[in-house]
Design an enzyme around this catalytic site. Structure first.
Site, PDB file in Angstrom:
ATOM      1  N   ASP A 117       0.846  -1.196   0.000  1.00 33.93           N
ATOM      2  CA  ASP A 117       0.000   0.000   0.000  1.00 33.93           C
ATOM      3  C   ASP A 117       0.882   1.247   0.000  1.00 33.93           C
ATOM      4  O   ASP A 117       2.031   1.195  -0.444  1.00 33.93           O
ATOM      5  CB  ASP A 117      -0.932  -0.032   1.218  1.00 33.93           C
ATOM      6  N   HIS A 152      -3.891   6.040   2.705  1.00 33.03           N
ATOM      7  CA  HIS A 152      -4.673   4.847   2.378  1.00 33.03           C
ATOM      8  C   HIS A 152      -4.207   3.627   3.165  1.00 33.03           C
ATOM      9  O   HIS A 152      -5.012   2.888   3.744  1.00 33.03           O
ATOM     10  CB  HIS A 152      -4.593   4.577   0.876  1.00 33.03           C
ATOM     11  N   SER A 342     -11.398  -1.173  -1.660  1.00 32.71           N
ATOM     12  CA  SER A 342     -10.248  -1.533  -0.822  1.00 32.71           C
ATOM     13  C   SER A 342     -10.680  -1.775   0.620  1.00 32.71           C
ATOM     14  O   SER A 342     -10.076  -2.588   1.327  1.00 32.71           O
ATOM     15  CB  SER A 342      -9.190  -0.433  -0.873  1.00 32.71           C
TER      16      SER A 342
END
Length: 397
Positions: A117, A152, A342
């Site tokens: 990520d 994120h 996600s």
């Protein structure tokens, strides 16, 4: 494995023919003698970026002339662009409408989760009462200490293993005692080169048995159908499954009304998760890719992905300067919300950690069967939910 009519990808060949760039970042697949090709790249003035021996590929920055020269060597089978992958999701600020921390007896204790990520911020919910950030590797800039300049990766980590420390336990993750092995491959804009991702997965695969990494959380998508790239991931996923490591990917973020699963979600050697909206009543999530009613067996399952609450990040924080560790300031707002497929991948990753805690001997087929059996079809299109939405009360003790 890899069979191609031409050694150079057609789009790469077109770019070379019109002298589009001085140098190209490419992926080279080698039939054999990979180290010899690495030496030829260096002697030809190119730069070797990554070597991934599990799937016999090299990532390199090289000139058009060197590309043409390398294609003449029998050791080389194919050369293509090093494509981009993109993080899945749509940002929604400060809304706590959906919470995933139900009550059950398992917490994912000591189960490792490999996460590729944008990084991971040293948030109190990941450090207290114990440190869940077990390992951090910055593929882009080589920083030793965890940080996240996009946010994120931290949000996803919180959904999986956040302790809820900053909310007195209210906003804890689905598997609060699981351990995160985070690989920063995505930049602050949410983009990553495929070769960096493949390198990260390869490293997770290598250390998985020693560190009890059982889940591979991959909350991103590739927005083009490139058979070579998909094949690279497929081979790695198959190797992961053989050692007991389960890859989990999103269906994608293209319109739900179309035949839009085009990338990693089509690979059979993984669990493909789509997103749904279950805030008030169960509805399709517009930006979750579906199979368009084709009989392709994907997605496998669905999970809520709308307005989930998890960890906030100071995206301006850098973890070190001149080799010295820097410490983050206290966040004024410790939580935020996010919407995207996600989030559904994070949820299912946490659920799998709980299942592995309960039975470490589970295989990929065992795990997928358990999840499918405990899922319930919602009154929406089957093409957008696969076998349905997980009923965690049926699945967990």
């Amino acid at each position: 494995m890899f069979l191609w009519k031409s050694k150079i990808d057609v789009n790469l060949k077109k770019a070379i023919d019109i002298n589009l760039y001085k140098n190209y970042r490419v992926i080279i697949h080698c039939k054999n003698l990979q180290e010899n090709i690495e030496k030829r790249i260096k002697s030809g003035g190119g730069k070797v970026l990554k070597s991934i021996y599990n799937i016999d590929i090299i990532s390199a920055s090289i000139s058009p002339l060197l590309i043409l020269r390398l294609s003449e060597y029998p050791e080389v089978s194919f050369i293509t662009f090093d494509s981009f992958a993109f993080l899945c999701g749509r940002s929604v600020i400060h809304s706590n409408k959906a919470y995933i921390g139900d009550t059950y007896n398992l917490t994912g204790k000591n189960v490792g989760i490999g996460l590729v990520d944008s990084g991971i911020y040293p948030h109190p919910d990941l450090l207290l009462p114990k440190n869940k950030i077990k390992y951090f590797l910055d593929i882009l800039d080589g920083f030793k200490y965890p940080y996240d300049d996009n946010g994120h990766g931290t949000f996803i980590s919180g959904l999986i293993s956040g302790s809820g420390h900053s909310s007195e336990g209210k906003f804890k993750g689905i598997a609060e005692n699981s351990l995160i092995y985070c690989y920063k491959a995505f930049n602050r804009f949410g983009r990553a080169y495929v070769s960096d991702i493949l390198f990260a997965i390869d490293d997770i695969l290598t250390r998985s048995q020693k560190d009890n990494i059982k889940v591979l959380c991959l909350p991103f998508e590739i927005l083009e159908y490139n058979p070579f790239i998909i094949n690279c991931f497929s081979i790695l996923f198959e190797k992961c499954i053989k050692v007991g490591l389960v890859p989990i990917v999103p269906s994608g973020s293209i319109n739900v009304d179309e035949e839009t699963i085009i990338g990693l979600g089509l690979i059979p050697h993984c669990i493909t998760v789509s997103g749904v909206n279950i805030q008030d009543s169960i509805k399709e999530f517009r930006f979750s890719s579906s199979n368009g009613n084709k009989k392709i067996g994907k997605p496998d399952i669905a999970a809520n992905c709308v307005d989930l609450c998890s960890l906030n990040t100071d995206t301006e924080y850098i973890s070190e300067r001149n080799g010295k560790k820097l410490y983050p300031k206290t966040l004024d707002i410790p939580y935020t919300s996010y919407t995207g497929t996600s989030c559904a991948v994070a949820y299912v990753s946490g659920v799998c950690a709980l299942l592995f805690e309960n039975n470490p001997a589970l295989t990929f087929k065992d795990l997928l069967s358990l999840i499918k059996v405990s899922s319930e079809l919602a009154p929406i299109s089957k093409s957008s939910q696969g076998n349905g939405i997980i009923n965690i009360n049926k699945l967990l003790p």
